[in-house]
Design an enzyme around this catalytic site. Structure first.
Site, PDB file in Angstrom:
ATOM      1  N   ASP A  70      -2.249   2.176  -4.556  1.00  0.00           N
ATOM      2  CA  ASP A  70      -3.494   2.546  -3.882  1.00  0.00           C
ATOM      3  C   ASP A  70      -4.541   1.461  -4.100  1.00  0.00           C
ATOM      4  O   ASP A  70      -4.454   0.657  -5.035  1.00  0.00           O
ATOM      5  CB  ASP A  70      -4.016   3.879  -4.411  1.00  0.00           C
TER       6      ASP A  70
ATOM      7  N   HIS B  57       0.821  -1.214   0.000  1.00  0.00           N
ATOM      8  CA  HIS B  57       0.000   0.000   0.000  1.00  0.00           C
ATOM      9  C   HIS B  57       0.857   1.267   0.000  1.00  0.00           C
ATOM     10  O   HIS B  57       0.341   2.370  -0.240  1.00  0.00           O
ATOM     11  CB  HIS B  57      -0.929  -0.008   1.218  1.00  0.00           C
TER      12      HIS B  57
END
Length: 408
Positions: free
Chosen positions: A383, A379
């Site tokens: 995204d 992450h």
């Protein structure tokens, strides 16, 4: 002529190795290019072969010892067949065997006599019923004869104890609690290190989706025989997923990228790692430039790399690099899982078992072969929108294989 047997030259990424297995003993005849010893590194097993016909004269590094690149492992004598040493050892062994033959025979006769002649019918019957070996019972009768009471007072062997009847509440005897301690192989230790590193150093998250496998299965069923006849390899599912991954990675380059310090490295090529389970542990050989491969080339390359993995023949080059990884836990029956990243890659695709499930199609319940797909991603770079969109693209390409040909 004596020569030194040295460890191979290790790649820059490999600091040292461990002597895994000596396949030859000192004095044993060896042919030129015959395997002598395996050196295990944290990535691959390297083989050391005989430089000529001859035999090992001395082993300097035992199994389990750590060795450096080009370190001397043993001394080798060219031209020595090892026959003289073997013959000498054989004669000594024969003499020793002949010397002990008489005493062994007498001991065996005495043992047999005790098992039969020194125990009466009642004692033998009691021994058979209770699982007691007569050899282990000390006789108290006349002349050392084993009596029925001797058998009843003896402790039965755990392995020979008869199973109690189903209706009997007698508790089973508890056996020994055996433990075995063995050191981790270098590959297993390295895998453990990398998995722990991935969990601790990345912001890993997993997203899921499901894919209808019926279009691919119908296509495969229609052309599997002709495909094998033309290309010499069977058409599997992995090639479709590799090609679908390549197309989806083109649309979402961050999924194909890696993090190097504070930099993001975007790769203009698709080196797809395919996780393979071997006897030595999990390995990830890489399909180089998968974007240029046809379905047949993908299948052939996977088959070759899989065979090398099972035989322990993968090289450092076979497993170096990789920009994206695919892991197929479905071959072992896994229905759903969260695959762990393969650093420095930032994403990995998990395939799973194909299972028939009732699905709603145009308002009707239809039984379809469904597969759960999982994408774990870092992450820090990717995204949620990109990861989910990547997986949706994979789903659409698999459910409509014509898109792979049309690149739409």
């Amino acid at each position: 002529m004596s020569v030194e047997i040295k460890a191979p030259v290790f790649p820059e990424s490999v600091a040292d190795g461990t002597v895994a297995t000596w396949h030859k003993k000192p004095g044993e005849a060896v042919k030129r290019d015959e395997l002598i010893v395996d050196i295990e590194t944290d990535k691959v097993v390297l083989e050391v072969v005989a430089p000529a016909d001859g035999s090992l004269s001395e082993i300097l590094k035992e199994e389990g010892d750590t060795v450096l690149s080009q370190e001397v492992l043993a001394h080798f004598t060219e031209g020595a067949a090892g026959g003289a040493s073997d013959a000498k050892d054989s004669k000594a062994s024969d003499a020793k065997a002949a010397e002990s033959k008489g005493s062994n025979t007498k001991a065996a006769d005495a043992k047999a006599e005790k098992s039969t002649g020194s125990a009466g019918p009642a004692a033998r019957k009691a021994a058979a019923e209770s699982g007691v070996s007569l050899d282990s019972v000390e006789g108290t009768g006349k002349g050392g004869r084993v009596t029925k009471s001797d058998v009843q007072n003896a402790k039965p062997a755990a392995s020979a104890a008869p199973a109690p009847a189903a209706s009997s509440p007698v508790a089973m005897a508890v056996g020994e609690r055996v433990e075995k301690r063995v050191p981790m192989t270098r590959l297993r230790a390295k895998v453990a290190e990398r998995l722990l590193e991935a969990k601790q150093s990345t912001a890993m998250l997993t997203t899921f989706n499901e894919v209808n496998m019926k279009p691919i299965m119908d296509l495969r069923k229609q052309y599997v025989d002709k495909f094998e006849k033309v290309h010499g390899v069977r058409l599997g599912f992995m090639s479709f997923f590799v090609k679908a991954a390549v197309e989806a990675l083109k649309r979402f380059p961050a999924v194909n990228a890696s993090i190097d310090g504070n930099d993001i490295v975007y790769h203009g090529y698709n080196d797809i790692g395919v996780a393979v389970s071997s006897d030595r542990g999990l390995v990830v050989p890489v399909l180089r430039n998968a974007e240029y491969m046809s379905l047949a080339e993908v299948e052939k390359t996977i088959m070759e790399l899989g065979k090398k993995a099972r035989d322990g023949k993968l090289s450092i080059d076979d497993m170096t690099g990789g920009t994206f990884t695919i892991s197929n836990g479905g071959v072992f029956g896994s229905l759903l899982s969260t695959p762990i990243l393969n650093p420095p890659q930032t994403a990995i695709l998990g395939m799973h078992k194909i299972q028939d499930r009732p699905m709603a199609v145009n308002g009707q319940v239809v039984i379809l072969p469904m597969m759960y797909l999982a994408v774990s991603y870092d992450h820090r770079l990717i995204d949620g929108k990109e990861a989910v969109s990547f997986l949706v693209a994979m789903k659409e390409l698999i459910e409509d294989p014509a898109r792979l040909l049309l690149e739409i």
